[in-house]
Design a protein around this motif. Structure first.
Motif, PDB file in Angstrom:
ATOM      1  N   ILE A  18       0.837  -1.204   0.000  1.00 55.21           N
ATOM      2  CA  ILE A  18       0.000   0.000   0.000  1.00 55.21           C
ATOM      3  C   ILE A  18       0.871   1.254   0.000  1.00 55.21           C
ATOM      4  N   THR A  19       1.868   1.292   0.877  1.00 59.17           N
ATOM      5  CA  THR A  19       2.708   2.492   0.980  1.00 59.17           C
ATOM      6  C   THR A  19       3.666   2.629  -0.199  1.00 59.17           C
ATOM      7  N   ASP A  20       3.980   1.523  -0.882  1.00 56.23           N
ATOM      8  CA  ASP A  20       4.844   1.595  -2.070  1.00 56.23           C
ATOM      9  C   ASP A  20       4.090   2.086  -3.303  1.00 56.23           C
ATOM     10  N   ASN A  21       2.771   2.067  -3.239  1.00 59.24           N
ATOM     11  CA  ASN A  21       1.944   2.433  -4.388  1.00 59.24           C
ATOM     12  C   ASN A  21       1.352   3.829  -4.161  1.00 59.24           C
ATOM     13  N   GLU A  22       1.838   4.806  -4.888  1.00 58.29           N
ATOM     14  CA  GLU A  22       1.374   6.181  -4.711  1.00 58.29           C
ATOM     15  C   GLU A  22      -0.106   6.340  -5.046  1.00 58.29           C
ATOM     16  N   ASP A  23      -0.627   5.450  -5.870  1.00 59.62           N
ATOM     17  CA  ASP A  23      -2.030   5.550  -6.278  1.00 59.62           C
ATOM     18  C   ASP A  23      -2.980   4.858  -5.310  1.00 59.62           C
ATOM     19  N   ASP A  24      -2.423   4.127  -4.335  1.00 62.03           N
ATOM     20  CA  ASP A  24      -3.267   3.420  -3.366  1.00 62.03           C
ATOM     21  C   ASP A  24      -3.509   4.327  -2.166  1.00 62.03           C
ATOM     22  N   GLU A  25      -4.748   4.749  -1.981  1.00 64.90           N
ATOM     23  CA  GLU A  25      -5.102   5.679  -0.913  1.00 64.90           C
ATOM     24  C   GLU A  25      -5.835   4.997   0.238  1.00 64.90           C
ATOM     25  N   THR A  26      -5.621   3.707   0.382  1.00 64.71           N
ATOM     26  CA  THR A  26      -6.250   2.957   1.471  1.00 64.71           C
ATOM     27  C   THR A  26      -5.672   3.382   2.823  1.00 64.71           C
ATOM     28  N   PHE A  27      -6.550   3.661   3.778  1.00 66.18           N
ATOM     29  CA  PHE A  27      -6.095   3.926   5.140  1.00 66.18           C
ATOM     30  C   PHE A  27      -5.781   2.593   5.830  1.00 66.18           C
ATOM     31  N   VAL A  28      -4.804   2.621   6.723  1.00 66.85           N
ATOM     32  CA  VAL A  28      -4.415   1.414   7.457  1.00 66.85           C
ATOM     33  C   VAL A  28      -4.289   1.742   8.937  1.00 66.85           C
ATOM     34  N   THR A  29      -4.947   0.939   9.769  1.00 71.71           N
ATOM     35  CA  THR A  29      -4.747   0.989  11.219  1.00 71.71           C
ATOM     36  C   THR A  29      -4.240  -0.383  11.640  1.00 71.71           C
ATOM     37  N   LEU A  30      -2.997  -0.444  12.074  1.00 73.55           N
ATOM     38  CA  LEU A  30      -2.381  -1.722  12.450  1.00 73.55           C
ATOM     39  C   LEU A  30      -2.235  -1.781  13.965  1.00 73.55           C
ATOM     40  N   VAL A  31      -2.725  -2.867  14.559  1.00 70.33           N
ATOM     41  CA  VAL A  31      -2.619  -3.101  16.001  1.00 70.33           C
ATOM     42  C   VAL A  31      -1.825  -4.382  16.216  1.00 70.33           C
ATOM     43  N   GLY A  32      -0.666  -4.250  16.861  1.00 70.85           N
ATOM     44  CA  GLY A  32       0.171  -5.406  17.151  1.00 70.85           C
ATOM     45  C   GLY A  32       0.119  -5.767  18.619  1.00 70.85           C
ATOM     46  N   CYS A  33      -0.171  -7.026  18.898  1.00 70.27           N
ATOM     47  CA  CYS A  33      -0.283  -7.501  20.284  1.00 70.27           C
ATOM     48  C   CYS A  33       0.950  -8.329  20.642  1.00 70.27           C
ATOM     49  N   PHE A  34       1.654  -7.891  21.687  1.00 72.37           N
ATOM     50  CA  PHE A  34       2.873  -8.575  22.111  1.00 72.37           C
ATOM     51  C   PHE A  34       2.906  -8.643  23.632  1.00 72.37           C
ATOM     52  N   LYS A  35       3.823  -9.430  24.170  1.00 68.70           N
ATOM     53  CA  LYS A  35       3.937  -9.549  25.623  1.00 68.70           C
ATOM     54  C   LYS A  35       4.630  -8.331  26.230  1.00 68.70           C
ATOM     55  N   THR A  36       5.772  -7.968  25.651  1.00 68.87           N
ATOM     56  CA  THR A  36       6.550  -6.848  26.182  1.00 68.87           C
ATOM     57  C   THR A  36       7.014  -5.953  25.036  1.00 68.87           C
ATOM     58  N   PHE A  37       7.539  -4.789  25.374  1.00 68.26           N
ATOM     59  CA  PHE A  37       8.064  -3.883  24.360  1.00 68.26           C
ATOM     60  C   PHE A  37       9.221  -4.538  23.609  1.00 68.26           C
ATOM     61  N   GLU A  38      10.081  -5.251  24.345  1.00 67.96           N
ATOM     62  CA  GLU A  38      11.234  -5.892  23.715  1.00 67.96           C
ATOM     63  C   GLU A  38      10.814  -6.976  22.714  1.00 67.96           C
ATOM     64  N   SER A  39       9.634  -7.549  22.889  1.00 73.99           N
ATOM     65  CA  SER A  39       9.207  -8.638  22.013  1.00 73.99           C
ATOM     66  C   SER A  39       8.506  -8.160  20.742  1.00 73.99           C
ATOM     67  N   ILE A  40       8.390  -6.829  20.569  1.00 75.70           N
ATOM     68  CA  ILE A  40       7.772  -6.308  19.349  1.00 75.70           C
ATOM     69  C   ILE A  40       8.714  -6.552  18.169  1.00 75.70           C
ATOM     70  N   TYR A  41       8.183  -7.146  17.130  1.00 77.04           N
ATOM     71  CA  TYR A  41       8.987  -7.437  15.944  1.00 77.04           C
ATOM     72  C   TYR A  41       9.037  -6.221  15.013  1.00 77.04           C
ATOM     73  N   LEU A  42      10.138  -6.112  14.286  1.00 79.37           N
ATOM     74  CA  LEU A  42      10.256  -5.174  13.162  1.00 79.37           C
ATOM     75  C   LEU A  42       9.918  -3.734  13.571  1.00 79.37           C
ATOM     76  N   LYS A  43      10.441  -3.283  14.697  1.00 82.18           N
ATOM     77  CA  LYS A  43      10.139  -1.938  15.193  1.00 82.18           C
ATOM     78  C   LYS A  43      10.504  -0.862  14.168  1.00 82.18           C
ATOM     79  N   THR A  44      11.696  -0.970  13.592  1.00 87.26           N
ATOM     80  CA  THR A  44      12.137   0.054  12.641  1.00 87.26           C
ATOM     81  C   THR A  44      11.206   0.131  11.442  1.00 87.26           C
ATOM     82  N   PHE A  45      10.843  -1.023  10.909  1.00 87.68           N
ATOM     83  CA  PHE A  45       9.931  -1.052   9.763  1.00 87.68           C
ATOM     84  C   PHE A  45       8.591  -0.418  10.121  1.00 87.68           C
ATOM     85  N   LEU A  46       8.043  -0.763  11.263  1.00 88.24           N
ATOM     86  CA  LEU A  46       6.738  -0.237  11.665  1.00 88.24           C
ATOM     87  C   LEU A  46       6.796   1.267  11.903  1.00 88.24           C
ATOM     88  N   GLN A  47       7.902   1.765  12.459  1.00 88.41           N
ATOM     89  CA  GLN A  47       8.043   3.202  12.665  1.00 88.41           C
ATOM     90  C   GLN A  47       8.096   3.934  11.323  1.00 88.41           C
TER      91      GLN A  47
END
Length: 374
Positions: free
Chosen positions: A262-291
């Motif tokens: 979606i974000t790679d396609n300039e013509d795609d105007e879909t809104f995205v709300t992503l909710v990730g459920c994890f045990k702890t902050f340290e266990s969150i995957y792919l932090k840099t990508f998500l930021q």
């Protein structure tokens, strides 16, 4: 395979033993009835007993042994029925049991017509290194990174600048062998659908998991076998007003390539709300990508941490978008109500998580055709 081969050999040995016993009984009857027992089986014309036409000849005995050898050869070619551990349980089609029944029917037809060429089916014109949903294909590990204490991001090399050929969110089946037991599990690549020369998967290892033992033995240069693609969700740009992505743990995997498409396609105007459920902050995957993704005008990310309780212990950029506890009915209603457009929900996690979230979505006013469960 060893058990199947042993069973085939035992069946063949029983057939040969029965044939031999029948021959001995016939010969014994011949000796009792014939006046010339020494000549009973040595007629120069046809090898039969001169006085008892029912006695077996050496030619007949040889033919029986040859038939037994042929039968044993066919039994050794019979497909082996998969073990329960070989089914990944993801509902993929064709399943390993579907392939077994297809191969068994092909074997039975070939055996009936005595034509071994029928065992191979039609010749495939595809490249041997290209993905196939029916046949496992070898891929070499080029890099392996530990993201958390029990989760790895593994990169596999593709020939040249070729692409894997998956739609965003589709998954593959991995085959592993541990203690001579074949096992299969489903994993979703997290690399972009248009990635060239590689693909990446996110794999969590469990203390008592058989596949985990196999994965933890991997190193760069290890060969692993995959088949696919599988999956019934096919995203199209601007198909939905807003995607509400609800993921637990490695359930984040199918969301990643969809979000990036979606974000790679300039013509795609879909809104995205992503909710990730994890045990702890340290266990969150792919932090840099998500930021990085959250910087796009149409993307919001939130987190629910089940084993954290104090926002002050989190980096300031996470404090306002993090909740504590579990993703339950009240929070689901809040998320649905704050969507900027009519949402379509994507849900991925454990079986229990998926079932609970589906129930909450229905209570929040979504219909069954307004969400997809990976």
């Amino acid at each position: 395979m060893r058990g199947e081969t042993q069973a085939s050999r035992e069946r063949a040995m029983k057939l040969r033993l029965c044939s031999w016993l029948n021959t001995c009984l016939s010969a014994a009857r011949c000796v009792r009835r014939c006046s010339e027992p020494r000549l009973a089986l040595v007629n120069k014309t046809d090898g039969r007993c001169r006085q008892n036409a029912g006695c077996p000849s050496p030619l007949m005995m040889g033919e029986r042994e040859e038939d037994d050898d042929i039968e044993e050869a066919w039994l050794q070619l019979r497909p082996m029925e998969p073990l329960p551990s070989q089914c990944c349980g993801s509902g993929c089609s064709p399943c390993v049991f579907d392939l077994y029944h297809q191969n068994l029917a092909r074997w039975e037809a070939a055996r009936a017509s005595k034509d071994r060429s029928l065992l191979h089916g039609p010749e495939s014109q595809s490249c041997p290194s290209k993905l196939n949903p029916k046949t496992f294909v070898a891929f070499c590990i080029s890099a392996m990174d530990r993201l958390t204490k029990d989760t790895y991001r593994v990169r596999f090399a593709l020939p040249g600048n070729s692409q894997l050929g998956l739609q965003p969110g589709q998954h593959l089946i991995l085959r592993g062998i541990v203690d001579d037991l074949e096992i299969q599990r489903a994993y979703t690549p997290i690399s972009p659908a248009n990635a060239e020369g590689y693909f990446e998967v996110l794999i969590k290892c469990y203390q008592m998991g058989l596949m985990s033992r196999y994965v933890e033995s991997w190193r760069a240069g290890t060969i692993a076998f995959w088949r696919g693609p599988f999956g019934d969700f096919f995203y199209k740009p601007n198909q939905y007003g807003e995607l509400l992505m609800l993921a637990a743990g490695t359930g984040l995997a199918p969301m990643v390539p969809i979000l990036q498409s979606i974000t790679d396609n300039e013509d795609d105007e879909t809104f995205v709300t992503l909710v990730g459920c994890f045990k702890t902050f340290e266990s969150i995957y792919l932090k840099t990508f998500l930021q990085e993704q959250a910087r796009f005008w149409n993307v919001r990310t939130f987190f629910v941490l089940s084993q954290e309780s104090s926002p002050e212990q989190l980096p300031w950029s996470y404090q306002e978008k993090t909740r504590f506890g579990h993703l339950g009915q009240d929070l689901i209603k809040e998320l649905v109500s704050c969507c900027r457009r009519k949402p379509f929900a994507l849900v991925c996690g454990s079986a229990e998580f998926t079932k609970d979230i589906a129930r909450c979505l229905l209570c929040a006013g979504l219909t069954e055709d307004s969400y997809f469960l990976f």
